[in-house]
Enzyme design. Structure first.
Site, PDB file in Angstrom:
ATOM      1  N   ASP A   1      -4.743 -11.101  -7.724  1.00 30.91           N
ATOM      2  CA  ASP A   1      -5.298 -11.462  -6.392  1.00 30.91           C
ATOM      3  C   ASP A   1      -6.298 -10.579  -5.890  1.00 30.91           C
ATOM      4  OD1 ASP A   1      -3.660  -9.176  -5.730  1.00 30.91           O
ATOM      5  OD2 ASP A   1      -2.512 -10.164  -4.368  1.00 30.91           O
TER       6      ASP A   1
ATOM      7  N   ASP B   1       1.100   4.413  -6.762  1.00 28.80           N
ATOM      8  CA  ASP B   1       2.039   3.511  -5.787  1.00 28.80           C
ATOM      9  C   ASP B   1       3.531   3.627  -6.518  1.00 28.80           C
ATOM     10  OD1 ASP B   1       1.234   1.946  -8.060  1.00 28.80           O
ATOM     11  OD2 ASP B   1       0.429   0.538  -6.831  1.00 28.80           O
TER      12      ASP B   1
ATOM     13  N   GLU C   1      -2.748  -5.104  -0.954  1.00 31.53           N
ATOM     14  CA  GLU C   1      -2.858  -6.644  -0.904  1.00 31.53           C
ATOM     15  C   GLU C   1      -3.920  -7.198  -0.014  1.00 31.53           C
ATOM     16  OE1 GLU C   1      -1.310  -7.841  -3.291  1.00 31.53           O
ATOM     17  OE2 GLU C   1       0.816  -7.588  -3.177  1.00 31.53           O
TER      18      GLU C   1
ATOM     19  N   HIS D   1      -6.190  -6.999  -5.861  1.00 34.03           N
ATOM     20  CA  HIS D   1      -5.574  -5.823  -5.203  1.00 34.03           C
ATOM     21  C   HIS D   1      -5.819  -4.588  -5.951  1.00 34.03           C
ATOM     22  CE1 HIS D   1      -1.343  -6.446  -6.716  1.00 34.03           C
ATOM     23  NE2 HIS D   1      -1.806  -5.503  -7.512  1.00 34.03           N
TER      24      HIS D   1
END
Ligand code: GLP
Length: 260
Positions: free
Chosen positions: A136, A67, A143, A138
């Site tokens: 979280d 990413d 997400e 991910h």
């Protein structure tokens, strides 16, 4: 899913580096999927050490990064381009033309994402994908709510991720809110997956990814569907695993296990 619980961050980094080295020894022209963040820094340092001291060779390796933030030039010290060159690429012998990192500044994101996916296929697919995990749950920048069959695309970051990553920027407002990221579906096509996590802040996400239901709310849980995924955790990140004792038992008995 194999879960390797290590005492410390350093041990976790060394174990993961050993797994990457095994891939390279078996296939010197392997395609590696690279991750950023603070978690894999120790792994990269160990791979650099192996390159310098033990002759681990990267000259035929091809890489694809997961990413990149949208809007940061490659020279920005928080861009993933900068991170990868500073922390890894400039210390090993991967030919520059074999390095692929998503562009955060292209004028056509859709076309770029299609090209990036095609480059992975043309390179023969990813042999081993390194991953961290967000607090979280991910993987890459997928997400909560991301489709488990998603491909490389533009993604809006969650508030939690922006908060987590604000520590690297001079203020929260400086953190980009968009990123370009490999999809969960793209990641699941890698032949082997190595996920690393350390620290108490990751304990909940790790427990949900490894022992919770497969859900797009914790995109790392999709790794349960993968036939060859290994999770490397330190003591703190393993803190909430209910099956910890069993995972340790498996590792302890590995040397005597029947060969498959
Ligand atoms: C970012 C990256 C992820 C990384 C995560 C955790 O969100 N896109 O690939 O796993 O941060 O970062 P850290 O290792 O710094 O906790």
């Amino acid at each position: 899913m194999e879960v390797i619980c290590c005492k410390t961050y350093d041990e976790m980094s060394r174990e993961a580096a050993r797994a990457v080295a095994q891939v390279l020894n078996a296939k010197p022209d392997a395609v590696l999927g690279m991750a950023t963040g603070s978690t894999p820094l120790g792994l990269y340092q160990e791979l650099v050490r192996m390159h310098k001291k033990e002759g681990l060779d990267f000259s035929q390796v091809t890489t694809f990064n997961l990413d990149e933030y949208v809007g940061l030039p490659t020279t920005h010290d928080q861009s993933y381009h900068y991170f990868m060159h500073e922390n890894f690429f400039k210390h090993v012998n991967i030919p520059l033309q074999n390095i692929h990192i998503p562009s955060g500044t292209t004028s056509n994101y859709h076309a770029f994402c299609e090209w990036f996916e095609k480059r992975i296929v043309d390179a023969g697919g990813i042999d081993a994908q390194i991953l961290g995990i967000g607090s979280d749950g991910h993987i890459a920048f997928n997400e909560p709510g991301s489709s488990l069959s998603s491909r490389t695309r533009l993604k809006t970051l969650a508030k939690q991720t922006i908060d987590d990553n604000a520590r690297f920027f001079s203020s929260r407002e400086q953190v980009p809110i968009y990123a370009i990221t490999m999809g969960v579906g793209t990641i699941l096509e890698a032949r082997k997956i190595l996920l690393l996590a350390n620290g108490k802040k990751k304990a909940d996400a790790v427990a949900q990814a490894v022992e919770g239901p497969v859900t797009s709310m914790i995109t790392a849980s999709a790794l349960q569907l993968h036939p060859d995924s290994t999770v490397f955790v330190d003591d703190d990140a393993a803190g909430k695993l209910k099956m910890r004792e069993y995972f340790d038992w498996v590792q302890k008995n590995k040397p005597g296990a029947p060969k498959v």
